[in-house]
Scaffold this motif. Structure first.
Motif, PDB file in Angstrom:
ATOM      1  N   ILE A 362       0.836  -1.207   0.000  1.00  0.00           N
ATOM      2  CA  ILE A 362       0.000   0.000   0.000  1.00  0.00           C
ATOM      3  C   ILE A 362       0.871   1.257   0.000  1.00  0.00           C
ATOM      4  O   ILE A 362       0.588   2.235  -0.706  1.00  0.00           O
ATOM      5  CB  ILE A 362      -0.952  -0.019   1.210  1.00  0.00           C
ATOM      6  N   ALA A 438      -5.318   2.276  -8.391  1.00  0.00           N
ATOM      7  CA  ALA A 438      -4.822   2.736  -7.094  1.00  0.00           C
ATOM      8  C   ALA A 438      -3.880   3.929  -7.240  1.00  0.00           C
ATOM      9  O   ALA A 438      -3.857   4.820  -6.376  1.00  0.00           O
ATOM     10  CB  ALA A 438      -4.113   1.593  -6.371  1.00  0.00           C
ATOM     11  N   TRP A 451      -4.489   6.233   2.930  1.00  0.00           N
ATOM     12  CA  TRP A 451      -4.174   4.801   3.111  1.00  0.00           C
ATOM     13  C   TRP A 451      -5.441   3.968   2.937  1.00  0.00           C
ATOM     14  O   TRP A 451      -5.455   2.958   2.222  1.00  0.00           O
ATOM     15  CB  TRP A 451      -3.571   4.601   4.496  1.00  0.00           C
ATOM     16  N   VAL A 454      -6.594   3.790  -0.745  1.00  0.00           N
ATOM     17  CA  VAL A 454      -5.833   2.828  -1.549  1.00  0.00           C
ATOM     18  C   VAL A 454      -6.256   1.405  -1.201  1.00  0.00           C
ATOM     19  O   VAL A 454      -6.467   0.567  -2.090  1.00  0.00           O
ATOM     20  CB  VAL A 454      -4.315   3.022  -1.335  1.00  0.00           C
ATOM     21  N   ARG A 455      -6.394   1.129   0.087  1.00  0.00           N
ATOM     22  CA  ARG A 455      -6.811  -0.220   0.516  1.00  0.00           C
ATOM     23  C   ARG A 455      -8.185  -0.554  -0.049  1.00  0.00           C
ATOM     24  O   ARG A 455      -8.440  -1.699  -0.461  1.00  0.00           O
ATOM     25  CB  ARG A 455      -6.825  -0.300   2.043  1.00  0.00           C
ATOM     26  N   ALA A 470      -5.065  -6.443   0.901  1.00  0.00           N
ATOM     27  CA  ALA A 470      -5.907  -5.463   1.590  1.00  0.00           C
ATOM     28  C   ALA A 470      -6.421  -6.011   2.918  1.00  0.00           C
ATOM     29  O   ALA A 470      -6.458  -5.296   3.933  1.00  0.00           O
ATOM     30  CB  ALA A 470      -7.079  -5.068   0.693  1.00  0.00           C
TER      31      ALA A 470
END
Length: 607
Positions: A362, A438, A451, A454-455, A470
């Motif tokens: 990530i 992403a 964060w 993106v996850r 993830a």
């Protein structure tokens, strides 16, 4: 000052090396802190400190908390008490003097995930650990040890397993280094001393030739024999140093007013009394997942209501389970209970190799790089995730995944080099699509928000491998307010208007997290395996074990039990000690949950 027992007063008055033994909550930590303050006040010269060493950061946190609570300790005395873990202390010695045992002048820490990656080539050449012969296990261990040493001596990458062993060699070989340590730390307190392994004991023995040692121990809490703790360790200490001996075994300060400690002691003997134990609850459940987990959720909700009613913000409830696998299963259930029950907020103490490597994936995506070779770097991180997520026991499936991904990348790049489109059926098509999505999201400069964004892309994408990443990343707890990772990512954004160095920042944060000692004790609902609970304390504890699988009434499997397979075999001393440690983590109440058709073998009285 607290009202001290005669045994505790003897500890304060004694001189020379000391061995202080006692059961859970007997006051070993409290009296050792008072002893440390007394030494700081009466014995230390300017610049000297007394060192308190423990295995776990959780215990370090509890020591800090106890020092703050003890009003008789002055600020000046507090400053001269240094609390640390064995790992951190040994690392400081190696950084300064590691060249004396063959390390380069510049050395770095090889974290467990990176160690797993570095040793994967060796481990992939062997069958699963359970299927190895004695000779094959020995061969595998020898190859791993040789590679660890090569990495340390040739590349300066030192894994945790080498810390104590190299420090022991160093201290036994250099009187000058021993004198330097004892000049700074003429007195050292050793917590949980019964759990020291052979190499840690060798290092401690060398230090004890020049510094005074105060060892704190509970012989019945020795639950780490499987990684080298020796039942004779206290005798080794007595033979080496002839300490004064102090027994606090009869005292109980943690769960005073309950029978929790008494029940814990009865677990060791297998002989229980007829009348109920105050503070101990027993609950049975049906042997199927739905009813078992429904019973657990009900107990958690009831216990949570009780501890919230205490009226404190720092209440704590621990759910302790026998295995790492069950830690994850229980955490998943609490995230999504049955029916209309809302998610139960909690933290889960899982092995972090997979989570750390997922965090690196990530962090790389947060950098939003688009240079040539960017996909190659991303795929290599993904391969590292699969190779290292299992730690010392990688699965053949995960290793095969990494091989398959690398092979697909080679074909992908081969097509691009020829001016052709990558294969439409490539396993990297979905990976590439998620990667593109992403790295295209609009970032805000708020690390936790970005964060999570993106996850979320990884969770929503069509790549099942990135979905696993993830899910693992959900166990990362370093993005809360005030944490080093969050602050460093924020600074990176301020400096560069982007997360230019997010991967390096994240890797450093996990190294710092391993050595950090300024941790508050766990609060809220916590899920962990029973071994991880050692050294901790909670308001309430729920101990929840697995259940038998039956076919036509016969047990065909019995996983995740406090006693392996729930089969009585010999004295079962390790299982009894582990169970006792878990039961006695509670201050107010421990609830034990076991299947009603195959109750835990340790709860059945001995004949």
């Amino acid at each position: 000052m607290l009202d001290l027992t005669p045994a505790q007063r003897d500890v304060l008055a004694a001189e020379g090396h000391q061995l202080v033994v006692g059961g859970p909550g007997s006051g070993k930590t409290t009296v050792s802190i008072l002893k440390a303050a007394k030494i700081a006040r009466e014995k230390l010269r300017p610049g000297q400190r007394i060192l308190f060493l423990s295995f776990a950061r959780a215990t370090v946190s509890r020591v800090f908390e106890a020092i703050d609570d003890e009003k008789s300790i002055t600020k000046e005395e507090n400053k001269r008490i240094e609390v640390d873990t064995y790992h951190s202390f040994f690392w400081r010695i190696l950084k300064a003097h590691g060249y004396l045992v063959g390390f380069p002048r510049r050395i770095t820490i090889m974290t467990p995930p990176n160690e797993a990656i570095a040793l994967s080539a060796i481990r992939s050449g062997f069958k699963a650990p359970s299927k190895l012969s004695v000779e094959e296990k020995a061969q595998k261990l020898a190859l791993e040890a040789a590679e660890r040493m090569r990495l340390a001596t040739e590349e300066g990458k030192v894994c945790f397993d080498l810390f104590a062993e190299r420090v022991a060699v160093l201290l036994h070989g250099s009187a000058k280094v021993r004198e330097l340590i004892s000049t700074m730390y003429p007195f050292i307190i050793l917590d949980e001393f019964q759990d020291t392994n052979a190499e840690q004991w060798r290092a401690v023995k060398a230090i004890g030739t020049t510094s005074r040692l105060i060892a704190l121990a509970d012989p019945e809490q020795r639950i780490f024999e499987f990684i080298g703790a020796d039942p004779e360790r206290l005798n080794h200490f007595i033979e080496a140093f002839e300490p004064s001996e102090h027994d606090l075994a009869g005292d109980n300060h943690r769960s005073k007013g309950t029978d929790i400690a008494i029940f814990g002691n009865h677990l060791l003997t297998g002989k229980f009394r007829d009348e109920p134990y105050l503070g101990i609850g027993f609950e049975v459940f049906a042997s199927n997942p739905h009813q078992a987990y429904a019973s657990l959720v009900a107990q958690v909700l009831q216990a949570r209501q009780r501890v919230i009613a205490l009226g404190r913000r720092d209440w704590s409830l621990a759910i302790l389970v026998p295995t790492k696998r069950m830690t994850r299963l229980v955490s998943d259930i609490l995230r999504a209970p049955f029916g209309n029950v809302p998610a139960i907020t909690h933290t889960a103490a899982v092995d972090m190799e997979g989570s750390i490597l997922a965090a690196e994936v990530i962090a790389f995506l947060l950098q939003q790089r688009s240079h040539r070779g960017c996909l190659d770097e991303f795929v290599e991180l993904l391969c590292s995730f699969f190779v290292g997520r299992g730690g010392a026991a990688p699965t053949k499936g995960h290793l095969a995944d990494a091989v398959r991904i690398r092979s697909a990348l080679e074909k992908w790049n081969g097509c691009l080099a020829k001016g052709k489109a990558p294969p439409g059926n490539s396993v990297l098509q979905a990976t590439f699509a998620v990667h593109q999505a992403a790295t295209s999201i609009a970032l805000t400069g708020q690390p936790d928000t970005d964060w999570t964004a993106v996850r979320a892309v990884l969770e929503a994408g069509a790549c099942t491998r990135l979905l696993e990443v993830a899910q693992e990343a959900r166990n990362v707890r370093l993005l809360e307010r005030g944490t080093q990772l969050r602050q460093s990512l924020s600074q990176d954004w301020r400096d560069n208007s982007s997360y230019k160095n997010a991967l390096a920042v994240t890797r450093l944060a996990f190294v710092q997290e391993h050595f950090a000692t300024a941790h508050k004790p766990e609060t809220g609902v916590v899920v962990m395996n029973m071994h991880k609970a050692k050294g901790k304390q909670f308001d309430e504890v729920i101990i929840f074990e697995g259940w038998p699988k039956r076919v036509k009434g016969e047990i065909v499997g019995n996983p995740d039990r406090i006693v392996g397979g729930n089969v009585k075999s010999g004295a079962m001393s390790q299982a009894r000690q582990n169970f006792r440690v878990s039961v006695t983590r509670a201050k107010i109440r421990t609830t034990i949950m076991s299947p009603k058709d195959d109750v835990c073998a340790l709860l059945i009285p001995l004949e």
